[in-house]
Design an enzyme around this catalytic site. Structure first.
Site, PDB file in Angstrom:
ATOM      1  N   LYS A  95       2.139  -8.955 -58.146  1.00  0.00           N
ATOM      2  CA  LYS A  95       2.411  -8.797 -59.583  1.00  0.00           C
ATOM      3  C   LYS A  95       1.818  -7.500 -60.138  1.00  0.00           C
ATOM      4  CE  LYS A  95       2.709 -13.781 -60.463  1.00  0.00           C
ATOM      5  NZ  LYS A  95       2.761 -14.819 -61.495  1.00  0.00           N
ATOM      6  N   ASP A 108       7.989 -22.454 -64.201  1.00  0.00           N
ATOM      7  CA  ASP A 108       8.720 -21.489 -63.385  1.00  0.00           C
ATOM      8  C   ASP A 108      10.231 -21.608 -63.590  1.00  0.00           C
ATOM      9  OD1 ASP A 108       6.558 -20.197 -62.239  1.00  0.00           O
ATOM     10  OD2 ASP A 108       6.281 -21.763 -60.722  1.00  0.00           O
ATOM     11  N   ILE A 167       6.359 -13.743 -67.012  1.00  0.00           N
ATOM     12  CA  ILE A 167       5.884 -12.933 -68.154  1.00  0.00           C
ATOM     13  C   ILE A 167       4.849 -11.907 -67.686  1.00  0.00           C
ATOM     14  CG2 ILE A 167       4.792 -13.011 -70.434  1.00  0.00           C
ATOM     15  CD1 ILE A 167       5.771 -15.971 -70.619  1.00  0.00           C
ATOM     16  N   ASN A 212       3.806 -29.522 -68.142  1.00  0.00           N
ATOM     17  CA  ASN A 212       2.739 -29.633 -67.134  1.00  0.00           C
ATOM     18  C   ASN A 212       1.432 -30.017 -67.820  1.00  0.00           C
ATOM     19  OD1 ASN A 212       1.132 -27.119 -67.744  1.00  0.00           O
ATOM     20  ND2 ASN A 212       3.151 -26.217 -67.383  1.00  0.00           N
TER      21      ASN A 212
END
Ligand code: CTP
Length: 412
Positions: free
Chosen positions: A340, A278, A306, A209
């Site tokens: 998260k 991902d 992570i 990316n």
């Protein structure tokens, strides 16, 4: 704050206020700082290198191309040596050169090569200071993260009165003390992920990316400046390691995850700035895949998140996540914060006109459970410092509450 052992590079340019700098050097040396002085040619018209050498106890540097001077410490080495660079007095001409990245003498070259903080103390006629050209330069330099001390109003050497006086040596001394007292995260162990990850398709191809790693590296630098011990787990980027940072290079998300796991024991604060892929390719090819005359498809499986797994640990460190969104910034960021289980999240809009991946600038909305704050579009280094300031406060607040809680438990 103690200046003992701090490396201060003092740049003197050609203004009459240069005659006050010996006093500043005296104060710094008395406080135990290591001072190295660099003078422009014009500065030597106002104060002699011999005076500065006698007071600093170090040879004064004046030339870029002098083999003898370079042999003692090369100019790049000198730029890296400095914990902070103070230019005092800084003339209008010097500010202009710095704004435009001109490197035609030792001092301007050092400023361009330095990755430490640069503080400037301008001194000039008040009309020169007010001139739009100077003011545009000042704003640009502030955007680069340069810190300004003064000028202050008062009587000027030219006989006029106005804003143009250099701050007094004692004030500059206090500014340096203040600079080094920003160590609010002293002794705190920080682990940061930065950059992209590359997921191999075969030995020569990968899925990647556009993350440049600039924000993560700026964050690492800002955490070091705040006194933290910083480990930086970096994906494939072409950036220099900021001074004082322990860097671990990785390529794939899996390697990043393993590296982070090995650094977690003793980690107080985890900042996930990396743009982690991902997905990864199932059984990436051992040999280069040959071109064929038909469609092909790759099978992908999800990578571990992570950040989510660090935040989901039994006794997790304080966690800072990032969210790059193209719409509904606040709503998505808040959802990620909760999903998260993060302490704080820094969200930015990508696909905006400026900012985001690869750019020098960015803007962030920082969100935590009890509040949020917007940091405007600015240079990533400066933005990182503001972000660290907020995160440090939240971290210390949480830590103190926990410790108070433990204390109360212990008293029961
Ligand atoms: N992150 C991570 N490991 C991953 C994916 C993301 O540590 N495998 C971290 C990033 O470093 C960032 C945060 O998680 O701090 C946000 O990741 P993002 O990819 O935006 O969130 P997702 O949960 O994947 O949501 P979406 O892709 O739907 O936006």
């Amino acid at each position: 704050m103690n200046l003992q052992g701090k490396n201060i590079l003092l740049g003197i340019t050609g203004g009459i206020a240069a005659y006050k700098i010996p006093e500043l050097v005296r104060l710094l040396k008395k406080a135990g700082a290591n001072v190295r002085v660099v003078m422009t040619h014009a500065a030597q018209q106002f104060v002699t290198p011999l005076t500065m050498q006698s007071l600093s106890g170090e040879p004064v540097r004046t030339e870029l191309m002098d083999p003898e001077q370079e042999s003692t410490m090369g100019h790049i080495e000198l730029a890296r040596w400095a914990d902070v660079i103070l230019i005092a007095p800084a003339t209008a001409n010097f500010l202009s050169q710095m704004t435009h990245g001109i490197a035609n003498d030792l001092l301007t070259t050092l400023c361009l090569a330095a990755d430490s903080e640069i503080i400037v103390a301008p001194a000039m006629n008040h009309v020169m200071w007010r001139h739009p050209a100077t003011q545009v330069n000042v704003e640009t330099l502030k955007g680069f993260g340069v810190q300004f001390e003064g000028p202050v109003p008062g009587d000027l050497a030219c006989g006029e009165t106005g804003q143009g006086r250099m701050q007094e040596p004692e004030e500059l001394f206090v500014a340096l003390q203040h600079y080094f007292s920003q160590s609010i995260l002293s002794g705190v162990n920080v682990v940061i992920t930065a950059g992209p990850t590359y997921e191999a398709i075969d030995p020569v191809r990968f899925i990647g990316n556009r993350s440049s790693g600039k924000m993560g590296f700026a964050l690492a630098e800002a955490f070091v400046r705040a006194g933290a011990n910083v480990s930086l787990v970096a994906g494939p980027v072409s950036l220099d390691t900021p001074q004082g940072v322990k860097r671990y290079d990785v390529e794939s998300a899996e390697q990043m995850s393993n590296q982070v796991s090995s650094l977690l024991s003793g980690c107080d604060l985890f900042a996930a700035c990396a743009a982690v892929a991902d997905y990864r390719v199932v059984d990436s090819a051992q040999q280069k895949i040959k071109k064929q005359d038909r469609e092909m498809s790759l099978q992908l499986i999800p990578n571990e998140d992570i950040l989510a797994s660090v935040a989901g640990e039994g006794n997790p460190p304080f966690t800072l996540g990032f969210a790059a969104e193209t719409e509904n910034l606040l709503e998505y960021a808040q959802a990620k914060l909760e999903r998260k289980k993060l302490d704080v999240i820094a969200a930015n809009l990508v696909g905006a006109e400026e900012g985001g991946f690869g750019a020098e600038k960015n803007a962030l909305t920082v969100v935590w459970n009890e509040g949020k704050v917007s940091l405007p579009m600015q240079n990533k280094k400066k933005l990182a410092r503001e972000l660290v300031d907020i995160v440090a406060r939240l971290y210390l607040q949480k830590k103190n509450n926990t410790e108070n809680y433990r204390l109360i438990q212990g008293l029961k």
